[in-house]
Scaffold this active site. Structure first.
Site, PDB file in Angstrom:
ATOM      1  CG  LEU A  64      18.560  13.411   4.733  1.00  0.00           C
ATOM      2  CD1 LEU A  64      17.391  12.524   5.104  1.00  0.00           C
ATOM      3  CD2 LEU A  64      19.761  12.589   4.318  1.00  0.00           C
ATOM      4  N   PRO A  65      19.518  17.193   1.557  1.00  0.00           N
ATOM      5  CG  PRO A  65      21.395  18.250   0.668  1.00  0.00           C
ATOM      6  CD  PRO A  65      20.932  17.393   1.807  1.00  0.00           C
ATOM      7  CG  HIS A  66      15.009  15.996  -1.069  1.00  0.00           C
ATOM      8  ND1 HIS A  66      15.188  16.266   0.263  1.00  0.00           N
ATOM      9  CD2 HIS A  66      13.692  16.184  -1.316  1.00  0.00           C
ATOM     10  CE1 HIS A  66      14.027  16.606   0.798  1.00  0.00           C
ATOM     11  NE2 HIS A  66      13.094  16.571  -0.143  1.00  0.00           N
ATOM     12  CB  ALA A  67      16.308  19.139  -6.138  1.00  0.00           C
TER      13      ALA A  67
END
Length: 154
Positions: A64-67
């Protein structure tokens, strides 16, 4: 909040392979640029910055990459199936073949957390992930991701 409110059909893809986490982030950023008009370079840098704090591989083949980006006005998602799993530094040391990336405004606060929790809850269900892994058509994947969310989120 429902997945359909953060994910467009054109932001769902199946990719053959990514040679590294950075290359996967580039794929995610390119899709974000096409689907949402985001600046791809800023998106890659934001994902890499967040990842430097700790891996976003949550286990069972899911990441769950997030930014946060100052150019984003609302939470946006990108969903990928990787035909060739990628070592992601996940907590269970299993390679990742499902990635659901999120981009949120810098000041999103609760909305960003709600979206992350929704996606996490949805992809925690192993039978649901099995269903996703069995389908490699983006339109079918989008339908699976956005249908009957009351059952998925229970």
């Amino acid at each position: 909040m429902q997945i359909s409110s953060i994910l467009k059909p054109e932001a769902v893809r199946v990719i053959g392979a990514a040679s590294s986490k950075k290359r996967l982030f580039q794929e995610i950023a390119d899709i974000a640029q096409l689907a949402y008009g985001q600046d791809a370079q800023a998106a890659v840098e934001a994902l890499l910055d967040r990842e430097s704090l700790g891996p976003t591989g949550v286990g069972h083949g899911v990441a769950l990459p997030h930014a946060r980006l100052d150019t984003v006005s609302e939470v946006r998602g990108i969903f990928l199936i990787l035909e060739k799993p990628l070592d992601f530094g996940a907590v269970d040391r299993q390679p990742v073949d499902i990635a659901f990336a999120l981009f949120a405004p810098e000041d999103a606060g609760v909305e960003h957390l709600k979206a992350l929790a929704l996606v996490s809850r949805t992809l925690r269900e192993q039978s649901f992930c099995t269903k996703l892994r069995a389908n490699h058509d983006p339109a079918t994947l989008y339908t699976i991701l956005t249908e009957d969310q009351s059952v998925q989120a229970a």
